[in-house]
Design a protein around this motif. Structure first.
Motif, PDB file in Angstrom:
ATOM      1  N   THR A   2       0.828  -1.199   0.000  1.00 11.21           N
ATOM      2  CA  THR A   2       0.000   0.000   0.000  1.00 11.21           C
ATOM      3  C   THR A   2       0.868   1.258   0.000  1.00 11.21           C
ATOM      4  N   ARG A   3       0.224   2.370  -0.317  1.00 10.96           N
ATOM      5  CA  ARG A   3       0.922   3.652  -0.338  1.00 10.96           C
ATOM      6  C   ARG A   3       1.504   3.988   1.026  1.00 10.96           C
ATOM      7  N   LYS A   4       0.720   3.762   2.064  1.00 15.82           N
ATOM      8  CA  LYS A   4       1.162   4.101   3.407  1.00 15.82           C
ATOM      9  C   LYS A   4       2.345   3.229   3.824  1.00 15.82           C
ATOM     10  N   SER A   6       4.519   1.601   1.833  1.00 12.87           N
ATOM     11  CA  SER A   6       5.716   1.889   1.054  1.00 12.87           C
ATOM     12  C   SER A   6       6.365   3.201   1.503  1.00 12.87           C
ATOM     13  N   GLY A   7       5.560   4.165   1.877  1.00 14.18           N
ATOM     14  CA  GLY A   7       6.106   5.413   2.417  1.00 14.18           C
ATOM     15  C   GLY A   7       6.820   5.192   3.732  1.00 14.18           C
ATOM     16  N   VAL A  50       7.529   6.072  -5.657  1.00 14.23           N
ATOM     17  CA  VAL A  50       6.357   6.033  -4.776  1.00 14.23           C
ATOM     18  C   VAL A  50       5.462   7.243  -5.026  1.00 14.23           C
ATOM     19  N   SER A  54       1.725   6.813  -6.487  1.00 14.63           N
ATOM     20  CA  SER A  54       0.611   7.248  -5.653  1.00 14.63           C
ATOM     21  C   SER A  54      -0.223   8.311  -6.369  1.00 14.63           C
ATOM     22  N   ASN A  55       0.410   9.092  -7.224  1.00 13.26           N
ATOM     23  CA  ASN A  55      -0.311  10.095  -8.009  1.00 13.26           C
ATOM     24  C   ASN A  55      -1.164   9.407  -9.076  1.00 13.26           C
ATOM     25  N   LYS A  57      -2.695   6.517  -8.803  1.00 17.36           N
ATOM     26  CA  LYS A  57      -3.847   5.869  -8.192  1.00 17.36           C
ATOM     27  C   LYS A  57      -4.901   6.861  -7.733  1.00 17.36           C
ATOM     28  N   ALA A  58      -4.480   8.117  -7.530  1.00 17.22           N
ATOM     29  CA  ALA A  58      -5.408   9.126  -7.002  1.00 17.22           C
ATOM     30  C   ALA A  58      -6.396   9.595  -8.025  1.00 17.22           C
TER      31      ALA A  58
END
Length: 58
Positions: A2-4, A6-7, A50, A54-55, A57-58
């Motif tokens: 997930t984005r969170k 991976s960050g 990342v 993430s951009n 998917k938004a």
């Protein structure tokens, strides 16, 4: 991943990278430049990837 997550992984890797650079600087190692360039490039590519994904998917 997930984005969170991976960050968070990249944040932890950045902290470890900073600690390694600090230890190399304190010990006056000759490998400091090579490690700084290679690690900075890899972390930069990781953060950019990342951010890009993430951009998308938004």
């Amino acid at each position: 991943m997930t984005r969170k997550k991976s960050g968070l992984v990249l944040l932890i890797l950045s902290m470890v990278y900073a600690a390694v650079i600090a230890l190399l600087a304190v010990s006056d190692s000759s490998a400091l430049t090579a490690v700084a360039i290679a690690g900075g490039a890899l972390l930069g590519i990781g953060w950019a990837t990342v951010g890009y994904l993430s951009n998308q998917k938004a």
